[in-house]
Design a protein around this motif. Structure first.
Motif, PDB file in Angstrom:
ATOM      1  N   PRO A 146     -35.066 -18.948 -22.286  1.00  0.00           N
ATOM      2  CA  PRO A 146     -34.106 -17.884 -22.602  1.00  0.00           C
ATOM      3  C   PRO A 146     -33.109 -17.632 -21.465  1.00  0.00           C
ATOM      4  O   PRO A 146     -31.935 -17.360 -21.716  1.00  0.00           O
ATOM      5  N   VAL A 147     -33.577 -17.726 -20.207  1.00  0.00           N
ATOM      6  CA  VAL A 147     -32.673 -17.495 -19.063  1.00  0.00           C
ATOM      7  C   VAL A 147     -31.610 -18.587 -19.022  1.00  0.00           C
ATOM      8  O   VAL A 147     -30.414 -18.311 -18.819  1.00  0.00           O
ATOM      9  N   LEU A 148     -32.029 -19.843 -19.265  1.00  0.00           N
ATOM     10  CA  LEU A 148     -31.065 -20.958 -19.277  1.00  0.00           C
ATOM     11  C   LEU A 148     -30.052 -20.772 -20.401  1.00  0.00           C
ATOM     12  O   LEU A 148     -28.854 -21.013 -20.219  1.00  0.00           O
ATOM     13  N   ASP A 149     -30.566 -20.358 -21.564  1.00  0.00           N
ATOM     14  CA  ASP A 149     -29.672 -20.159 -22.702  1.00  0.00           C
ATOM     15  C   ASP A 149     -28.660 -19.052 -22.435  1.00  0.00           C
ATOM     16  O   ASP A 149     -27.487 -19.148 -22.791  1.00  0.00           O
ATOM     17  N   ALA A 150     -29.132 -17.991 -21.794  1.00  0.00           N
ATOM     18  CA  ALA A 150     -28.279 -16.821 -21.615  1.00  0.00           C
ATOM     19  C   ALA A 150     -27.307 -16.981 -20.453  1.00  0.00           C
ATOM     20  O   ALA A 150     -26.155 -16.563 -20.543  1.00  0.00           O
ATOM     21  N   PHE A 151     -27.750 -17.541 -19.376  1.00  0.00           N
ATOM     22  CA  PHE A 151     -26.928 -17.521 -18.159  1.00  0.00           C
ATOM     23  C   PHE A 151     -26.571 -18.905 -17.612  1.00  0.00           C
ATOM     24  O   PHE A 151     -25.833 -19.008 -16.628  1.00  0.00           O
ATOM     25  N   GLY A 152     -27.144 -19.967 -18.178  1.00  0.00           N
ATOM     26  CA  GLY A 152     -26.900 -21.285 -17.621  1.00  0.00           C
ATOM     27  C   GLY A 152     -27.823 -21.555 -16.441  1.00  0.00           C
ATOM     28  O   GLY A 152     -28.645 -20.707 -16.081  1.00  0.00           O
ATOM     29  N   PRO A 153     -27.679 -22.719 -15.823  1.00  0.00           N
ATOM     30  CA  PRO A 153     -28.667 -23.125 -14.818  1.00  0.00           C
ATOM     31  C   PRO A 153     -28.517 -22.469 -13.446  1.00  0.00           C
ATOM     32  O   PRO A 153     -29.475 -22.411 -12.691  1.00  0.00           O
TER      33      PRO A 153
END
Lengths: 254, 129
Positions: free
Chosen positions: B85-92
Protein backbone atom coordinates in the motif's frame (compact mmCIF):
# COMPACT_ATOMS: atom_id res chain seq x y z
CA UNK A 1 17.83 -22.89 -5.01
CA UNK A 2 14.85 -24.09 -2.96
CA UNK A 3 13.60 -20.53 -2.48
CA UNK A 4 13.40 -20.08 -6.25
CA UNK A 5 12.63 -23.57 -7.53
CA UNK A 6 9.81 -24.55 -5.15
CA UNK A 7 7.64 -21.41 -5.53
CA UNK A 8 8.29 -21.41 -9.26
CA UNK A 9 7.30 -25.07 -9.52
CA UNK A 10 4.00 -24.34 -7.76
CA UNK A 11 3.38 -21.28 -9.91
CA UNK A 12 3.97 -23.01 -13.25
CA UNK A 13 2.15 -26.24 -12.34
CA UNK A 14 -0.87 -24.58 -10.72
CA UNK A 15 -0.92 -21.21 -12.48
CA UNK A 16 -1.84 -19.68 -9.14
CA UNK A 17 0.21 -17.03 -7.34
CA UNK A 18 -1.99 -17.60 -4.28
CA UNK A 19 -0.97 -21.26 -4.12
CA UNK A 20 2.66 -20.23 -4.60
CA UNK A 21 2.40 -17.83 -1.67
CA UNK A 22 0.68 -20.49 0.43
CA UNK A 23 3.56 -22.90 -0.13
CA UNK A 24 6.15 -20.27 0.86
CA UNK A 25 3.95 -19.45 3.87
CA UNK A 26 3.78 -23.14 4.86
CA UNK A 27 7.57 -23.30 4.84
CA UNK A 28 7.79 -20.23 7.08
CA UNK A 29 5.11 -21.55 9.43
CA UNK A 30 7.14 -24.78 9.70
CA UNK A 31 10.17 -22.72 10.70
CA UNK A 32 8.13 -20.70 13.21
CA UNK A 33 6.07 -23.47 14.79
CA UNK A 34 8.73 -26.16 15.04
CA UNK A 35 11.72 -23.83 15.47
CA UNK A 36 11.84 -24.04 19.25
CA UNK A 37 11.19 -27.81 19.51
CA UNK A 38 13.96 -28.10 16.90
CA UNK A 39 16.35 -26.78 19.54
CA UNK A 40 15.57 -29.79 21.73
CA UNK A 41 16.30 -32.11 18.80
CA UNK A 42 19.60 -30.32 18.18
CA UNK A 43 20.52 -30.59 21.87
CA UNK A 44 19.72 -34.31 21.94
CA UNK A 45 21.40 -35.29 18.68
CA UNK A 46 24.31 -32.84 18.57
CA UNK A 47 25.12 -30.48 15.72
CA UNK A 48 26.85 -32.99 13.44
CA UNK A 49 24.08 -35.59 13.49
CA UNK A 50 21.41 -32.89 13.19
CA UNK A 51 23.02 -31.58 10.00
CA UNK A 52 23.33 -35.03 8.44
CA UNK A 53 19.83 -36.10 9.44
CA UNK A 54 18.18 -32.83 8.35
CA UNK A 55 19.73 -33.15 4.91
CA UNK A 56 18.99 -36.87 4.68
CA UNK A 57 15.31 -36.25 5.49
CA UNK A 58 14.92 -33.13 3.35
CA UNK A 59 16.20 -34.90 0.21
CA UNK A 60 13.28 -37.38 -0.08
CA UNK A 61 10.80 -34.71 1.06
CA UNK A 62 11.91 -32.47 -1.80
CA UNK A 63 11.99 -35.39 -4.23
CA UNK A 64 8.41 -36.27 -3.30
CA UNK A 65 7.13 -33.00 -4.78
CA UNK A 66 8.06 -33.67 -8.44
CA UNK A 67 7.25 -37.37 -7.91
CA UNK A 68 3.67 -36.45 -6.93
CA UNK A 69 3.46 -34.18 -9.96
CA UNK A 70 4.65 -36.88 -12.34
CA UNK A 71 2.27 -39.39 -10.74
CA UNK A 72 -0.56 -37.08 -11.80
CA UNK A 73 -1.77 -36.53 -8.24
CA UNK A 74 -3.50 -33.23 -7.41
CA UNK A 75 -0.77 -32.52 -4.95
CA UNK A 76 -1.43 -29.07 -3.51
CA UNK A 77 -2.32 -30.24 0.02
CA UNK A 78 0.59 -32.73 0.21
CA UNK A 79 2.94 -30.03 -1.12
CA UNK A 80 1.82 -27.72 1.69
CA UNK A 81 2.66 -30.45 4.21
CA UNK A 82 6.02 -31.13 2.53
CA UNK A 83 6.87 -27.42 2.48
CA UNK A 84 5.92 -27.18 6.17
CA UNK A 85 8.27 -30.08 6.99
CA UNK A 86 11.08 -28.58 4.86
CA UNK A 87 10.75 -25.33 6.82
CA UNK A 88 10.60 -27.19 10.15
CA UNK A 89 13.86 -28.99 9.37
CA UNK A 90 15.59 -25.81 8.23
CA UNK A 91 15.57 -24.35 11.78
CA UNK A 92 17.63 -27.04 13.52
CA UNK A 93 19.86 -27.40 10.46
CA UNK A 94 20.90 -23.73 10.33
CA UNK A 95 21.27 -23.61 14.13
CA UNK A 96 23.50 -26.70 13.95
CA UNK A 97 25.67 -24.93 11.35
CA UNK A 98 26.37 -22.22 13.96
CA UNK A 99 26.82 -24.57 16.90
CA UNK A 100 29.26 -26.89 15.15
CA UNK A 101 31.90 -24.20 14.45
CA UNK A 102 33.07 -23.74 18.08
CA UNK A 103 32.51 -27.45 18.72
CA UNK A 104 35.14 -28.13 16.04
CA UNK A 105 37.50 -25.19 16.61
CA UNK A 106 37.14 -24.33 20.29
CA UNK A 107 36.28 -21.02 21.90
CA UNK A 108 39.10 -18.91 20.42
CA UNK A 109 37.42 -15.79 19.01
CA UNK A 110 40.01 -15.12 16.32
CA UNK A 111 39.89 -18.69 14.99
CA UNK A 112 36.09 -18.83 15.07
CA UNK A 113 36.03 -15.41 13.37
CA UNK A 114 38.27 -16.66 10.54
CA UNK A 115 36.12 -19.77 10.14
CA UNK A 116 32.98 -17.63 10.11
CA UNK A 117 34.52 -15.40 7.42
CA UNK A 118 35.13 -18.44 5.19
CA UNK A 119 31.72 -19.84 6.03
CA UNK A 120 29.98 -16.54 5.25
CA UNK A 121 31.88 -16.27 1.95
CA UNK A 122 30.79 -19.76 0.93
CA UNK A 123 27.20 -19.15 2.04
CA UNK A 124 26.96 -15.85 0.14
CA UNK A 125 28.36 -17.54 -2.94
CA UNK A 126 25.66 -20.21 -2.82
CA UNK A 127 23.00 -17.53 -2.21
CA UNK A 128 24.24 -15.80 -5.35
CA UNK A 129 24.73 -18.87 -7.52
CA UNK A 130 21.85 -21.03 -6.21
CA UNK A 131 19.01 -18.93 -7.65
CA UNK A 132 20.99 -18.46 -10.90
CA UNK A 133 21.46 -22.22 -11.22
CA UNK A 134 17.81 -22.74 -10.28
CA UNK A 135 16.75 -20.28 -12.99
CA UNK A 136 18.93 -21.97 -15.61
CA UNK A 137 17.58 -25.41 -14.64
CA UNK A 138 13.98 -24.19 -14.75
CA UNK A 139 14.58 -22.68 -18.20
CA UNK A 140 16.44 -25.68 -19.62
CA UNK A 141 15.06 -28.83 -17.97
CA UNK A 142 11.77 -27.62 -16.37
CA UNK A 143 10.78 -26.78 -12.80
CA UNK A 144 10.13 -30.40 -11.63
CA UNK A 145 13.64 -31.43 -12.64
CA UNK A 146 15.07 -28.38 -10.89
CA UNK A 147 13.50 -29.78 -7.70
CA UNK A 148 15.13 -33.17 -8.37
CA UNK A 149 18.51 -31.42 -8.62
CA UNK A 150 17.66 -29.48 -5.44
CA UNK A 151 16.92 -32.78 -3.66
CA UNK A 152 20.27 -34.06 -4.94
CA UNK A 153 22.07 -31.13 -3.32
CA UNK A 154 20.75 -32.22 0.09
CA UNK A 155 22.23 -35.68 -0.47
CA UNK A 156 25.57 -34.18 -1.57
CA UNK A 157 25.55 -31.97 1.55
CA UNK A 158 24.84 -34.94 3.85
CA UNK A 159 27.62 -36.99 2.22
CA UNK A 160 30.10 -34.08 2.48
CA UNK A 161 29.37 -33.63 6.20
CA UNK A 162 29.52 -37.41 6.78
CA UNK A 163 32.85 -37.79 5.03
CA UNK A 164 34.70 -34.49 5.51
CA UNK A 165 33.51 -32.95 8.77
CA UNK A 166 34.93 -34.53 11.92
CA UNK A 167 32.34 -35.54 14.47
CA UNK A 168 32.85 -33.37 17.56
CA UNK A 169 32.76 -34.90 21.03
CA UNK A 170 29.27 -34.67 22.53
CA UNK A 171 28.69 -32.06 25.23
CA UNK A 172 28.70 -33.51 28.74
CA UNK A 173 25.19 -34.04 30.08
CA UNK A 174 23.94 -31.40 32.48
CA UNK A 175 21.21 -31.19 35.10
CA UNK A 176 20.81 -27.48 34.37
CA UNK A 177 17.77 -26.24 32.50
CA UNK A 178 19.03 -25.62 28.96
CA UNK A 179 15.64 -25.48 27.25
CA UNK A 180 14.22 -22.84 24.94
CA UNK A 181 12.79 -20.73 27.78
CA UNK A 182 16.20 -20.54 29.46
CA UNK A 183 17.71 -19.67 26.04
CA UNK A 184 15.24 -16.83 25.61
CA UNK A 185 15.96 -15.58 29.13
CA UNK A 186 19.66 -15.65 28.35
CA UNK A 187 19.11 -13.64 25.15
CA UNK A 188 17.05 -11.10 27.12
CA UNK A 189 19.73 -10.62 29.79
CA UNK A 190 23.06 -10.88 28.00
CA UNK A 191 24.41 -7.30 27.80
CA UNK A 192 25.25 -7.35 24.08
CA UNK A 193 22.84 -9.89 22.60
CA UNK A 194 19.75 -8.39 24.26
CA UNK A 195 20.23 -5.39 21.95
CA UNK A 196 21.90 -7.02 18.97
CA UNK A 197 19.20 -9.64 18.42
CA UNK A 198 16.17 -7.33 18.04
CA UNK A 199 18.12 -4.56 16.29
CA UNK A 200 19.72 -6.81 13.68
CA UNK A 201 16.34 -8.49 13.20
CA UNK A 202 14.83 -5.04 12.59
CA UNK A 203 17.60 -4.30 10.08
CA UNK A 204 16.87 -7.59 8.29
CA UNK A 205 13.15 -6.82 8.25
CA UNK A 206 13.84 -3.50 6.50
CA UNK A 207 15.68 -5.18 3.61
CA UNK A 208 12.59 -6.82 2.10
CA UNK A 209 10.54 -3.64 1.53
CA UNK A 210 13.63 -1.93 0.15
CA UNK A 211 14.18 -4.64 -2.45
CA UNK A 212 10.48 -4.41 -3.33
CA UNK A 213 10.91 -0.64 -3.77
CA UNK A 214 13.99 -1.13 -5.97
CA UNK A 215 12.10 -3.59 -8.15
CA UNK A 216 9.18 -1.18 -8.27
CA UNK A 217 11.15 1.74 -9.66
CA UNK A 218 13.20 -0.46 -11.96
CA UNK A 219 10.03 -1.84 -13.56
CA UNK A 220 8.95 -0.25 -16.87
CA UNK A 221 5.59 0.53 -15.27
CA UNK A 222 7.13 3.05 -12.87
CA UNK A 223 8.73 5.32 -15.47
CA UNK A 224 8.00 9.02 -14.99
CA UNK A 225 4.84 10.41 -16.50
CA UNK A 226 4.84 13.01 -19.26
CA UNK A 227 5.61 16.40 -17.84
CA UNK A 228 7.50 15.16 -14.81
CA UNK A 229 11.23 15.83 -14.69
CA UNK A 230 13.28 13.13 -16.38
CA UNK A 231 14.57 10.62 -13.89
CA UNK A 232 12.44 11.95 -11.06
CA UNK A 233 10.84 9.56 -8.62
CA UNK A 234 7.48 8.24 -9.78
CA UNK A 235 4.70 9.45 -7.51
CA UNK A 236 1.33 8.00 -6.73
CA UNK A 237 -0.20 9.80 -9.72
CA UNK A 238 2.03 7.80 -12.03
CA UNK A 239 1.67 4.55 -10.12
CA UNK A 240 1.23 1.63 -12.49
CA UNK A 241 -2.11 -0.01 -12.97
CA UNK A 242 -2.82 -3.16 -10.96
CA UNK A 243 -2.28 -5.26 -14.07
CA UNK A 244 1.28 -4.06 -14.60
CA UNK A 245 2.23 -3.42 -11.00
CA UNK A 246 4.97 -5.72 -9.79
CA UNK A 247 4.08 -7.90 -6.86
CA UNK A 248 5.68 -6.55 -3.75
CA UNK A 249 5.57 -9.78 -1.78
CA UNK A 250 8.89 -11.55 -1.28
CA UNK A 251 7.21 -14.52 -2.98
CA UNK A 252 7.54 -12.59 -6.24
CA UNK A 253 11.26 -13.34 -6.26
CA UNK A 254 10.23 -16.47 -8.13
CA UNK B 1 41.57 -5.40 16.25
CA UNK B 2 39.11 -7.29 18.44
CA UNK B 3 35.82 -8.46 16.97
CA UNK B 4 33.79 -6.06 19.09
CA UNK B 5 35.92 -3.06 18.11
CA UNK B 6 35.65 -4.04 14.45
CA UNK B 7 31.86 -4.23 14.67
CA UNK B 8 31.63 -0.92 16.57
CA UNK B 9 33.78 0.97 14.04
CA UNK B 10 32.57 -0.55 10.76
CA UNK B 11 28.90 -1.43 11.28
CA UNK B 12 27.66 2.02 10.22
CA UNK B 13 29.47 1.47 6.91
CA UNK B 14 26.72 -0.90 5.86
CA UNK B 15 23.99 1.69 6.53
CA UNK B 16 25.34 5.01 5.29
CA UNK B 17 25.79 4.05 1.59
CA UNK B 18 22.09 3.16 1.50
CA UNK B 19 21.24 6.89 1.47
CA UNK B 20 22.51 6.85 -2.15
CA UNK B 21 19.40 4.84 -2.99
CA UNK B 22 17.26 7.81 -2.00
CA UNK B 23 18.92 10.35 -4.30
CA UNK B 24 17.92 9.30 -7.78
CA UNK B 25 16.44 6.21 -9.44
CA UNK B 26 19.61 5.03 -11.13
CA UNK B 27 20.69 1.41 -11.50
CA UNK B 28 24.35 2.46 -11.27
CA UNK B 29 23.80 4.41 -8.07
CA UNK B 30 21.91 1.47 -6.60
CA UNK B 31 24.72 -0.90 -7.60
CA UNK B 32 27.35 1.37 -5.97
CA UNK B 33 25.24 1.77 -2.80
CA UNK B 34 24.60 -1.95 -2.41
CA UNK B 35 28.22 -2.79 -3.26
CA UNK B 36 29.60 -0.42 -0.59
CA UNK B 37 27.06 -1.64 1.95
CA UNK B 38 27.87 -5.25 1.07
CA UNK B 39 31.60 -4.64 1.51
CA UNK B 40 31.06 -3.25 5.00
CA UNK B 41 28.69 -6.13 5.74
CA UNK B 42 31.37 -8.60 4.65
CA UNK B 43 33.78 -7.03 7.18
CA UNK B 44 31.42 -7.00 10.17
CA UNK B 45 29.42 -10.17 9.61
CA UNK B 46 32.06 -12.74 10.68
CA UNK B 47 32.77 -11.06 14.08
CA UNK B 48 29.02 -10.56 14.60
CA UNK B 49 28.37 -14.27 14.06
CA UNK B 50 31.34 -15.17 16.28
CA UNK B 51 30.05 -12.97 19.10
CA UNK B 52 26.51 -14.26 18.73
CA UNK B 53 27.83 -17.81 19.08
CA UNK B 54 30.69 -17.49 21.57
CA UNK B 55 28.88 -15.27 24.07
CA UNK B 56 26.39 -18.11 24.62
CA UNK B 57 27.52 -20.89 26.99
CA UNK B 58 28.03 -24.16 25.01
CA UNK B 59 25.22 -25.97 26.83
CA UNK B 60 22.74 -23.25 25.89
CA UNK B 61 23.83 -22.86 22.26
CA UNK B 62 21.37 -25.35 20.70
CA UNK B 63 18.41 -23.50 22.26
CA UNK B 64 19.70 -19.97 21.66
CA UNK B 65 20.86 -20.63 18.10
CA UNK B 66 17.53 -22.23 17.16
CA UNK B 67 15.67 -19.23 18.59
CA UNK B 68 18.00 -16.95 16.62
CA UNK B 69 17.44 -18.84 13.36
CA UNK B 70 13.70 -18.59 13.94
CA UNK B 71 13.81 -14.85 14.67
CA UNK B 72 16.00 -14.01 11.69
CA UNK B 73 14.23 -16.48 9.40
CA UNK B 74 10.92 -14.75 10.06
CA UNK B 75 12.27 -11.18 10.17
CA UNK B 76 12.74 -10.75 6.42
CA UNK B 77 9.30 -11.97 5.29
CA UNK B 78 7.70 -9.75 7.97
CA UNK B 79 9.06 -6.75 6.10
CA UNK B 80 6.64 -7.23 3.22
CA UNK B 81 3.59 -6.42 5.31
CA UNK B 82 2.41 -2.95 4.61
CA UNK B 83 4.96 -2.14 1.93
CA UNK B 84 2.52 -2.71 -0.96
CA UNK B 85 0.00 0.00 0.00
CA UNK B 86 2.85 2.45 0.77
CA UNK B 87 4.41 1.79 -2.66
CA UNK B 88 1.04 2.23 -4.33
CA UNK B 89 0.29 5.45 -2.51
CA UNK B 90 3.62 7.22 -2.46
CA UNK B 91 5.99 5.41 -4.82
CA UNK B 92 9.34 3.92 -3.87
CA UNK B 93 11.19 6.98 -2.52
CA UNK B 94 9.57 7.12 0.96
CA UNK B 95 10.19 3.38 1.35
CA UNK B 96 13.87 3.77 0.47
CA UNK B 97 14.27 6.83 2.73
CA UNK B 98 12.64 4.91 5.59
CA UNK B 99 14.90 1.94 4.81
CA UNK B 100 18.08 4.06 4.93
CA UNK B 101 16.86 5.78 8.11
CA UNK B 102 16.01 2.50 9.87
CA UNK B 103 19.37 0.99 8.89
CA UNK B 104 21.27 4.10 10.04
CA UNK B 105 19.43 4.22 13.36
CA UNK B 106 19.78 0.48 13.93
CA UNK B 107 23.48 0.36 13.08
CA UNK B 108 24.16 3.48 15.20
CA UNK B 109 22.53 1.71 18.15
CA UNK B 110 24.66 -1.35 17.46
CA UNK B 111 27.85 0.74 17.23
CA UNK B 112 27.19 2.62 20.48
CA UNK B 113 26.15 -0.44 22.49
CA UNK B 114 29.03 -2.53 21.14
CA UNK B 115 31.53 0.19 22.01
CA UNK B 116 30.10 0.39 25.55
CA UNK B 117 30.39 -3.39 26.02
CA UNK B 118 33.91 -3.34 24.55
CA UNK B 119 34.98 -0.55 26.92
CA UNK B 120 33.56 -2.29 29.97
CA UNK B 121 35.30 -5.54 28.94
CA UNK B 122 38.62 -3.67 28.57
CA UNK B 123 38.08 -1.97 31.95
CA UNK B 124 37.28 -5.32 33.59
CA UNK B 125 40.44 -6.84 32.14
CA UNK B 126 42.44 -3.82 33.37
CA UNK B 127 40.98 -4.18 36.88
CA UNK B 128 41.85 -7.88 36.95
CA UNK B 129 45.44 -7.12 35.86
Amino acid sequence: MTWLALPWFVLVTSGSATRMSAVVGAELIGLAVLGIPGGAVLRRLGAWRTMVLSDAIRAPLMLAIPALYWAGVDAFAPILVLAFLLGALAGPYFAAQKVIVPELLGEDEALVGRANALFQGATRMTMLLGPVLGGILIATVSAPWALVVDAGTYIVSAVLVLTLVPRPAPLPPTDEDVGARRGLRFLAREPLLRLWTPVFALGDTAWTPSSSACRYWSSPASTPTRGSPAGSWPRSASAPSPATRPRTSFCSSA
Amino acid sequence: MSGLKLVATCVLGQALPLWLLTIHPSAWLAAVALCLSGLANGIVNPPIHSQMTLRVPPQLRPSVMTVNVMIFGLAQPLGVFGVGPVLDAFGPQPVLVAFAAVQTLAMSLIAVSTLAVHRSAVAARGAQA
